[in-house]
Design a protein around this motif. Structure first.
Motif, PDB file in Angstrom:
ATOM      1  N   PHE A 118       1.407   9.155   9.531  1.00  0.00           N
ATOM      2  CA  PHE A 118       2.254   8.096   8.899  1.00  0.00           C
ATOM      3  C   PHE A 118       1.346   7.096   8.296  1.00  0.00           C
ATOM      4  N   LEU A 119       1.644   6.780   7.000  1.00  0.00           N
ATOM      5  CA  LEU A 119       1.058   6.199   6.017  1.00  0.00           C
ATOM      6  C   LEU A 119       1.823   5.132   5.601  1.00  0.00           C
ATOM      7  N   GLN A 120       1.248   3.962   5.285  1.00  0.00           N
ATOM      8  CA  GLN A 120       1.991   2.532   4.683  1.00  0.00           C
ATOM      9  C   GLN A 120       1.021   1.903   3.714  1.00  0.00           C
ATOM     10  N   GLU A 121       1.521   1.757   2.447  1.00  0.00           N
ATOM     11  CA  GLU A 121       0.660   0.812   1.658  1.00  0.00           C
ATOM     12  C   GLU A 121       1.303  -0.490   1.758  1.00  0.00           C
ATOM     13  N   ASN A 122       0.194  -1.266   2.034  1.00  0.00           N
ATOM     14  CA  ASN A 122       0.287  -2.913   2.082  1.00  0.00           C
ATOM     15  C   ASN A 122      -0.348  -3.658   1.348  1.00  0.00           C
ATOM     16  N   GLU A 123      -0.152  -4.802   1.003  1.00  0.00           N
ATOM     17  CA  GLU A 123      -0.931  -5.753   0.180  1.00  0.00           C
ATOM     18  C   GLU A 123      -0.976  -6.985   0.742  1.00  0.00           C
ATOM     19  N   LEU A 124      -1.976  -7.612   1.001  1.00  0.00           N
ATOM     20  CA  LEU A 124      -2.272  -8.949   1.650  1.00  0.00           C
ATOM     21  C   LEU A 124      -3.083  -9.433   1.114  1.00  0.00           C
ATOM     22  N   LEU A 125      -2.515 -10.798   0.683  1.00  0.00           N
ATOM     23  CA  LEU A 125      -3.522 -11.784  -0.103  1.00  0.00           C
ATOM     24  C   LEU A 125      -4.377 -11.225  -1.422  1.00  0.00           C
ATOM     25  N   PHE A 129      -4.172  -2.292   1.258  1.00  0.00           N
ATOM     26  CA  PHE A 129      -4.529  -1.535   2.374  1.00  0.00           C
ATOM     27  C   PHE A 129      -3.589  -0.212   2.388  1.00  0.00           C
ATOM     28  N   LEU A 130      -4.208   0.896   3.247  1.00  0.00           N
ATOM     29  CA  LEU A 130      -3.458   1.778   3.457  1.00  0.00           C
ATOM     30  C   LEU A 130      -3.655   2.094   5.120  1.00  0.00           C
ATOM     31  N   VAL A 131      -2.467   1.812   5.734  1.00  0.00           N
ATOM     32  CA  VAL A 131      -2.222   1.981   7.089  1.00  0.00           C
ATOM     33  C   VAL A 131      -2.236   3.681   7.379  1.00  0.00           C
ATOM     34  N   ASN A 132      -3.204   4.164   8.054  1.00  0.00           N
ATOM     35  CA  ASN A 132      -3.437   5.543   8.320  1.00  0.00           C
ATOM     36  C   ASN A 132      -3.279   5.680   9.880  1.00  0.00           C
ATOM     37  N   ASP A 133      -2.208   6.304  10.248  1.00  0.00           N
ATOM     38  CA  ASP A 133      -2.123   6.701  11.594  1.00  0.00           C
ATOM     39  C   ASP A 133      -1.494   7.684  12.106  1.00  0.00           C
ATOM     40  N   ASN A 134      -1.383   8.203  13.327  1.00  0.00           N
ATOM     41  CA  ASN A 134      -0.501   9.364  13.782  1.00  0.00           C
ATOM     42  C   ASN A 134       0.969   8.780  13.944  1.00  0.00           C
ATOM     43  N   LEU A 135       1.910   9.583  13.755  1.00  0.00           N
ATOM     44  CA  LEU A 135       3.275   9.274  14.010  1.00  0.00           C
ATOM     45  C   LEU A 135       3.461   8.997  15.404  1.00  0.00           C
TER      46      LEU A 135
END
Length: 287
Positions: A118-125, A129-135
């Protein structure tokens, strides 16, 4: 019993046709979803007029009602929020800035069933960030209950999961300063994790283990999800159309786990809250 047999025969006949399409080497599709979250308008001891409640609801609408697109193939998917222009007057003020910060968590979500990624591209302020986790797999319970969603026969499944939170629950309107320091401190409260039941409806006519957001793991595309006060409904599906898109694995941003990202978000919101409290006390709560 007779009705169930007829339903299964119809599904089986449809699956024969669908499986031919799924078996194609370059099989891909798109599903379009609408997400709606209801907000509790109970403000406790605060005396708020109906007009003010409506104003708050209108300001929050752009954060509570969203549309998404899920591009998928046999093993991957990409879930993106559709871009739209903000209505004038929505999202303004301090409450709007808090909500906008919370909304920063809604970057594109990539799921790879084969690699359990599981990957999620986020922008915070302003920082990527790239959240990198197992499903994370849910323990789905099949009920056998069915209903028709458009042209698809959907089956019901339920599971328990930790409630989705952004780490904080900002009160509408945000900090306003004044002499009541405790009231200002309470404008942002940490939420305690709790378990909620998720109800999903999936169709075996599109036999991929995909769904909206982090939902997946059923023997067919998830068309509908209900979690707490949020509902996600599929409005349209395209299979092997000219509108299909190539799914690319995200790579932009600092790699962090979901737990690390939640901690960073919490810290930033605490800083933001303290900054607003200081401005409110100095400036009399100006917007």
């Amino acid at each position: 019993m007779k009705t169930n047999i007829i339903t299964l025969l119809v599904v089986a006949a449809t699956l024969t046709f669908t499986s031919t399409s799924i078996a194609q080497k370059d099989f891909q599709g798109k599903a379009y979803y609408q997400s709606k979250t209801t907000m509790d308008m109970n403000f406790g001891d605060r005396q708020i007029s109906e007009e003010r409640k409506k104003e708050i609801a209108d300001r929050m609408k752009s954060f509570l009602e969203k549309t998404y697109t899920l591009a998928f193939n046999k093993s991957e998917s990409m879930y993106k929020e559709d871009e739209k222009l903000e209505t004038p007057g929505q999202g303004g003020g301090r409450g709007g800035r808090f909500a906008a910060m919370m909304g920063a968590a809604n970057g594109s979500q990539y799921k790879n069933i084969k690699d359990s990624l599981f990957l999620q591209e986020n922008e915070l302020l302003g920082k990527n960030f790239l959240v990198n986790d197992n499903l994370k797999a849910l323990d789905w319970k099949m009920s056998g209950e069915t209903k028709q969603i458009g042209q698809y026969t959907a089956f019901k499944a339920t599971a328990m999961k930790e409630a989705s939170t952004a780490g904080f629950s900002p009160r509408p309107g945000g900090p306003r300063g004044g002499n009541n320091d405790q009231a200002s401190k309470d404008d942002v409260k940490p939420e305690e994790p709790k378990m909620v039941e998720v109800t999903a409806w999936y169709t075996m006519q599109i036999p991929v283990n995909q769904g909206p957001g982090k939902f997946w793991g059923l023997p067919g595309l998830i068309l509908e999800v209900h979690e707490g006060n949020t509902s996600i409904l599929c409005t349209k599906i395209e299979i092997n159309s000219d509108n299909s898109e190539t799914i690319k694995r995200p790579s932009k941003g600092k790699k962090v786990t979901q737990e690390e990202y939640n901690k960073i978000t919490k810290e930033k919101m605490e800083e933001m809250s303290e900054r607003f409290q200081g401005r409110g006390n100095r400036g009399g709560g100006r917007n």
